[in-house]
Design a protein around this motif. Structure first.
Motif, PDB file in Angstrom:
ATOM      1  N   UNK A  30       0.855  -1.182   0.000  1.00 30.21           N
ATOM      2  CA  UNK A  30       0.000   0.000   0.000  1.00 30.21           C
ATOM      3  C   UNK A  30       0.892   1.233   0.000  1.00 30.21           C
ATOM      4  N   UNK A  31       0.542   2.199  -0.834  1.00 34.17           N
ATOM      5  CA  UNK A  31       1.305   3.447  -0.905  1.00 34.17           C
ATOM      6  C   UNK A  31       0.391   4.621  -0.593  1.00 34.17           C
ATOM      7  N   UNK A  32       0.912   5.582   0.169  1.00 39.53           N
ATOM      8  CA  UNK A  32       0.183   6.821   0.396  1.00 39.53           C
ATOM      9  C   UNK A  32       1.174   7.946   0.647  1.00 39.53           C
ATOM     10  N   UNK A  33       0.651   9.150   0.794  1.00 45.77           N
ATOM     11  CA  UNK A  33       1.464  10.353   0.983  1.00 45.77           C
ATOM     12  C   UNK A  33       1.406  10.787   2.433  1.00 45.77           C
ATOM     13  N   UNK A  34       2.564  11.174   2.970  1.00 47.12           N
ATOM     14  CA  UNK A  34       2.612  11.737   4.315  1.00 47.12           C
ATOM     15  C   UNK A  34       3.427  13.021   4.283  1.00 47.12           C
ATOM     16  N   UNK A  35       3.151  13.883   5.224  1.00 51.35           N
ATOM     17  CA  UNK A  35       4.008  15.054   5.442  1.00 51.35           C
ATOM     18  C   UNK A  35       4.823  14.805   6.693  1.00 51.35           C
ATOM     19  N   UNK A  36       6.112  15.085   6.603  1.00 52.74           N
ATOM     20  CA  UNK A  36       7.045  14.767   7.686  1.00 52.74           C
ATOM     21  C   UNK A  36       7.363  16.047   8.459  1.00 52.74           C
ATOM     22  N   UNK A  37       7.122  16.004   9.761  1.00 52.34           N
ATOM     23  CA  UNK A  37       7.430  17.145  10.622  1.00 52.34           C
ATOM     24  C   UNK A  37       8.568  16.853  11.594  1.00 52.34           C
ATOM     25  N   UNK A  38       8.767  15.598  11.924  1.00 47.06           N
ATOM     26  CA  UNK A  38       9.852  15.233  12.829  1.00 47.06           C
ATOM     27  C   UNK A  38      10.256  13.798  12.517  1.00 47.06           C
ATOM     28  N   UNK A  39      11.553  13.506  12.672  1.00 44.96           N
ATOM     29  CA  UNK A  39      12.080  12.198  12.262  1.00 44.96           C
ATOM     30  C   UNK A  39      12.909  11.549  13.354  1.00 44.96           C
ATOM     31  N   UNK A  40      12.721  11.974  14.608  1.00 39.92           N
ATOM     32  CA  UNK A  40      13.557  11.533  15.720  1.00 39.92           C
ATOM     33  C   UNK A  40      12.932  10.319  16.414  1.00 39.92           C
ATOM     34  N   UNK A  51       2.254  12.829   9.171  1.00 39.30           N
ATOM     35  CA  UNK A  51       0.828  13.116   9.050  1.00 39.30           C
ATOM     36  C   UNK A  51       0.341  12.771   7.643  1.00 39.30           C
ATOM     37  N   UNK A  52      -0.686  11.909   7.534  1.00 38.64           N
ATOM     38  CA  UNK A  52      -1.188  11.515   6.209  1.00 38.64           C
ATOM     39  C   UNK A  52      -1.771  12.703   5.440  1.00 38.64           C
ATOM     40  N   UNK A  53      -1.580  12.662   4.117  1.00 34.14           N
ATOM     41  CA  UNK A  53      -2.109  13.672   3.207  1.00 34.14           C
ATOM     42  C   UNK A  53      -2.768  12.937   2.041  1.00 34.14           C
ATOM     43  N   UNK A  58      -2.668   7.135  -4.040  1.00 36.21           N
ATOM     44  CA  UNK A  58      -2.884   6.266  -2.881  1.00 36.21           C
ATOM     45  C   UNK A  58      -3.631   5.007  -3.298  1.00 36.21           C
ATOM     46  N   UNK A  59      -3.080   3.844  -2.901  1.00 34.80           N
ATOM     47  CA  UNK A  59      -3.716   2.596  -3.262  1.00 34.80           C
ATOM     48  C   UNK A  59      -2.791   1.417  -3.094  1.00 34.80           C
ATOM     49  N   UNK A  60      -3.174   0.306  -3.697  1.00 38.75           N
ATOM     50  CA  UNK A  60      -2.454  -0.955  -3.575  1.00 38.75           C
ATOM     51  C   UNK A  60      -1.737  -1.272  -4.879  1.00 38.75           C
ATOM     52  N   UNK A  61      -0.517  -1.789  -4.745  1.00 40.42           N
ATOM     53  CA  UNK A  61       0.314  -2.102  -5.909  1.00 40.42           C
ATOM     54  C   UNK A  61       0.939  -3.480  -5.720  1.00 40.42           C
ATOM     55  N   UNK A  62       1.191  -4.189  -6.823  1.00 36.71           N
ATOM     56  CA  UNK A  62       1.779  -5.532  -6.707  1.00 36.71           C
ATOM     57  C   UNK A  62       3.225  -5.476  -6.229  1.00 36.71           C
ATOM     58  N   UNK A 316       0.838  22.586  -0.074  1.00 35.60           N
ATOM     59  CA  UNK A 316       1.767  23.484   0.622  1.00 35.60           C
ATOM     60  C   UNK A 316       3.211  22.996   0.515  1.00 35.60           C
ATOM     61  N   UNK A 317       4.117  23.945   0.437  1.00 38.92           N
ATOM     62  CA  UNK A 317       5.539  23.596   0.424  1.00 38.92           C
ATOM     63  C   UNK A 317       5.911  22.936   1.744  1.00 38.92           C
ATOM     64  N   UNK A 318       6.772  21.910   1.674  1.00 41.71           N
ATOM     65  CA  UNK A 318       7.178  21.222   2.885  1.00 41.71           C
ATOM     66  C   UNK A 318       7.953  19.959   2.590  1.00 41.71           C
ATOM     67  N   UNK A 319       8.199  19.190   3.638  1.00 36.62           N
ATOM     68  CA  UNK A 319       8.900  17.917   3.533  1.00 36.62           C
ATOM     69  C   UNK A 319       7.858  16.811   3.534  1.00 36.62           C
ATOM     70  N   UNK A 320       7.860  16.011   2.486  1.00 39.27           N
ATOM     71  CA  UNK A 320       6.858  14.962   2.337  1.00 39.27           C
ATOM     72  C   UNK A 320       7.541  13.606   2.203  1.00 39.27           C
TER      73      UNK A 320
END
Length: 716
Positions: A30-40, A51-53, A58-62, A316-320
């Motif tokens: 399964x693949x989806x998009x997230x926004x990353x605010x902290x990686x610790x 945080x999911x976006x 977004x969906x399922x892939x072989x 929005x601009x950011x780290x994803x």
């Protein structure tokens, strides 16, 4: 293993990113998009904030397992060259690694898939003609040049080898003609096709090749081919001194049997004819007409694209991150989204050090041990370590198996060290984060303080120059902006000269010069020069980049010291331990009241999630002799580093003063520096890699956090 990479690290809203995934698991992923605010991953720290976006992909892939195939080689289609008749092939080679297993110098491939190939190993040389094998014992010397001549005739195969240094014959081998009769469709250099999979290669040669030549007839020449060969005798002559900055193999004969190099072997390296009279390859192409191949070179994993992400125009601009999940496995592939070209911009830009991310990508650091694994398990940190996966290539801090330094790094492979939850050190006093995960402390701080920023990366500055920074009032760097090109330095300098303010929030910045290339747009190149804090040093005569022909090494030695740009430059390095700053008398001047508003402490940063303090590890100081502007003000200086710290080698020479322990000790510190500029703007420099690690302490309420907040609020 579930793992992936993207075709680029940065894109604007409205553009797209290709996602390439390998999964050897039995279920679909399964693949989806997230926004990353902290990686610790530290449970005592700010944590991993993902945080999911919503996203259209977004969906399922072989699940499809895709191999990574490191190892460089060359392929030359032979086309109209008639090698069914008698012919002679000549080539020079310089072994850099000898093993019991064979390393193939070259293979002539027949339409049937059979081959005539020559390989070397620790006990000699092997000739394989289709299914027939012959060997000759010989003790090759690492670093010596040899010339090999193979005659293919109706009567059989003759092999003769010479020492280039002495001209004497070293070995010879004669065999009968192979039973299989066939012409040849291509010539493979430095490898041979894998049995059963002609698209994959094996038995890679670790060393240099030079001057492959194909001659008509059985040329029993009893000498080195230093003198010109009659043109009528030449079927093909591949000159590696042509198009050095590309992957092209150029044939100078009328047949123009050009070929291609794969996986970015090193060019602009010394060949057998190097005299030492010229150090720049551009001025002596014939002396640099060699290619250095390695079994672990890797430019592109070559995975097919699983899906594309068409970035919405209003994202929005950011780290994803592209989040991949399958069974118990998860991988998050970070990337950066800039505003669309016609979108409104924030007042603040954060410059992410994507060149430095590449330079350190998959660096194992030599600390993958029981203590590391214990902490990884306890914290449920990112589960993959570079030491476990050499197939994804190494960093610019590592060595090839033959002992030479790795000069190229590419985006087109999984970067295990650029993942949320990855930690570099089992840090007893903090989280042990480096590079991307450490930089996310700044992103977490911006979120906590409701500071809106736009993302910019090194790659964007390289592509657009200062245009990428237009309309911003303040640009903040992250913790380690170490690697730069002339164009990225120009962009930052022009931004400040045009009235923008700069917050340099790290250490050891603007240190190494690198090169980029239109021919290899996903890679960077470094040639580590004769000084600097370095993991290896380029060989004599090889300090000029193949990509752009420019002199490499330190920016200091290219007369662009970081002190001139940001007021400070690297002076010392030590263990991953942090100390603190003590404010100077100058910091109490009323002109800095705004900067220290809300800060009553004399001691700054005696805490942190990086080594336990804001000052340490790799540190910078002011130096008027190296270009620190005279108007620069040191607001605070570090004290009491923990462990042994050392002055950088470029500061040490035979001068009397620099050999004095007291002087050297004076250079081992971090300076927190402020440089006022003519437009009312400024440059603020932290002078320490560990600075941002202090931002999250006490829920982002501390004197380092307040200091940075005052800087940002001043500009917005």
């Amino acid at each position: 293993m579930l793992i992936g990479y993207t075709n680029r690290l940065s894109a604007c809203a409205g553009e797209n990113i290709e996602v390439k995934v390998s999964s050897d698991l039995s279920s679909d992923y399964v693949a989806d998009l997230v926004r990353i605010f902290s990686a610790d991953p530290n449970p005592e720290g700010p944590g991993i904030d993902i945080r999911p976006v919503s996203a259209d992909f977004q969906g399922t892939y072989p699940s499809v397992a895709k191999p990574s195939r490191p190892g460089s080689y060359g392929i030359i289609p032979l086309g109209s060259a008639d090698i069914t008749a008698d012919a002679t092939f000549s080539i020079r080679f310089q072994p850099r690694l000898l093993r019991e297993s064979p390393q193939v110098l070259f293979s002539f491939i027949a339409p049937t898939g059979g081959a005539v190939s020559i390989s070397i190993q620790s006990d000699g040389l092997k000739l394989e003609a289709f299914s027939e094998k012959s060997a000759v014992p010989f003790s090759f010397e690492i670093g010596r040049w040899y010339e090999l001549r193979l005659t293919i005739a109706a009567r059989g195969l003759d092999l003769v080898g010479y020492s280039v240094e002495t001209g004497s014959r070293c070995f010879e081998l004669r065999t009968r003609a192979p039973k299989e009769k066939a012409g040849f469709t291509k010539l493979v250099l430095a490898a041979t096709p894998q049995p059963g999979d002609p698209s994959a290669f094996t038995s890679f040669f670790n060393g240099r090749l030079e001057a492959p030549m194909l001659l008509r007839g059985a040329q029993l020449i009893e000498r080195l081919l230093d003198s010109p060969v009659p043109q009528d005798d030449i079927l093909a002559f591949w000159d590696f001194g042509i198009d050095i900055s590309s992957s092209h193999i150029r044939d100078k004969s009328p047949l123009r049997l050009d070929g291609t190099l794969h996986n970015l072997p090193a060019r602009a390296v010394r060949g057998s004819r190097w005299s030492g009279e010229e150090m720049c390859w551009k001025h002596a192409l014939d002396e640099y007409a060699a290619v250095h191949f390695h079994e672990d070179d890797l430019y592109d994993c070559g995975w097919e694209t699983d899906f594309c992400f068409d970035i919405p125009h209003d994202l929005p601009s950011g780290v994803y991150g592209i989040r991949l999940r399958c069974e118990d496995a998860e991988d998050i592939i970070p990337f950066f989204v800039r505003p669309a070209g016609d979108a409104a911009k924030a007042k603040v830009a954060v410059l992410f050090s994507t060149f430095t991310y590449l330079a350190y990508a998959n660096h194992p650091r030599g600390n993958f041990d029981a203590a590391y694994v214990e902490r990884r398990n306890a914290w449920r940190a990112y589960p993959h370590h570079p030491e476990e996966h050499p197939e994804f290539g190494r960093s610019l801090y590592d060595l090839h198996p033959d002992g030479g330094g790795i000069q190229f790094c590419s985006v087109l492979r999984p970067q295990l060290s650029m993942r949320p939850g990855y930690f570099a050190y089992p840090d007893a006093r903090g989280s042990g984060l480096r590079i991307f995960p450490a930089d996310m402390h700044l992103v977490a701080w911006c979120a906590a303080k409701n500071i809106v920023f736009d993302v910019v990366t090194d790659h964007d500055l390289e592509a657009e120059g200062c245009k990428a920074l237009e309309e911003y009032a303040l640009m903040l760097t992250v913790t380690h902006p170490e690697y730069h090109t002339a164009r990225t330095l120009d962009a930052i300098g022009d931004f400040v000269a045009g009235g923008g303010s700069l917050g340099y929030l790290g250490g050891n910045g603007f240190y190494w010069r690198i090169a980029t290339s239109e021919a290899f747009p996903s890679a960077i190149e470094i040639r580590r020069g004769e000084t600097g804090a370095r993991a290896w040093e380029a060989e004599p005569g090889e300090y000029f980049h193949a990509f752009d022909g420019q002199y490499g090494g330190l920016w200091l030695k290219n007369d662009r010291p970081p002190q001139r740009l940001v007021g400070v430059g690297m002076s010392a390095h030590g263990p991953f331990t942090g100390s603190y700053y003590r404010r100077t008398e100058a910091s109490y001047d009323p002109s800095f009241a705004w900067l220290f508003d809300g800060i009553d402490d004399e001691i700054l940063g005696d805490f942190g999630f990086s080594g336990g303090g804001a000052a340490g590890f790799e540190v910078d100081i002011v130096d008027l002799s190296l270009g620190t502007p005279p108007e620069a003000v040191v607001l605070a200086k570090s004290e009491k580093f923990i462990g042994d710290y050392y002055i950088v080698p470029e500061k040490v020479h035979w001068g009397a003063e620099v050999n004095m322990p007291a002087w050297q000790a004076s250079q081992i510190r971090a300076d927190l520096c402020f440089v006022p500029k003519v437009h009312g703007n400024f440059v603020f420099s932290a002078g320490s890699i560990l600075f941002c690690g202090s931002l999250p302490m006490n829920d982002f309420n501390n004197n380092i956090s307040k200091l940075l907040e005052n800087i940002v609020r001043r500009c917005i």
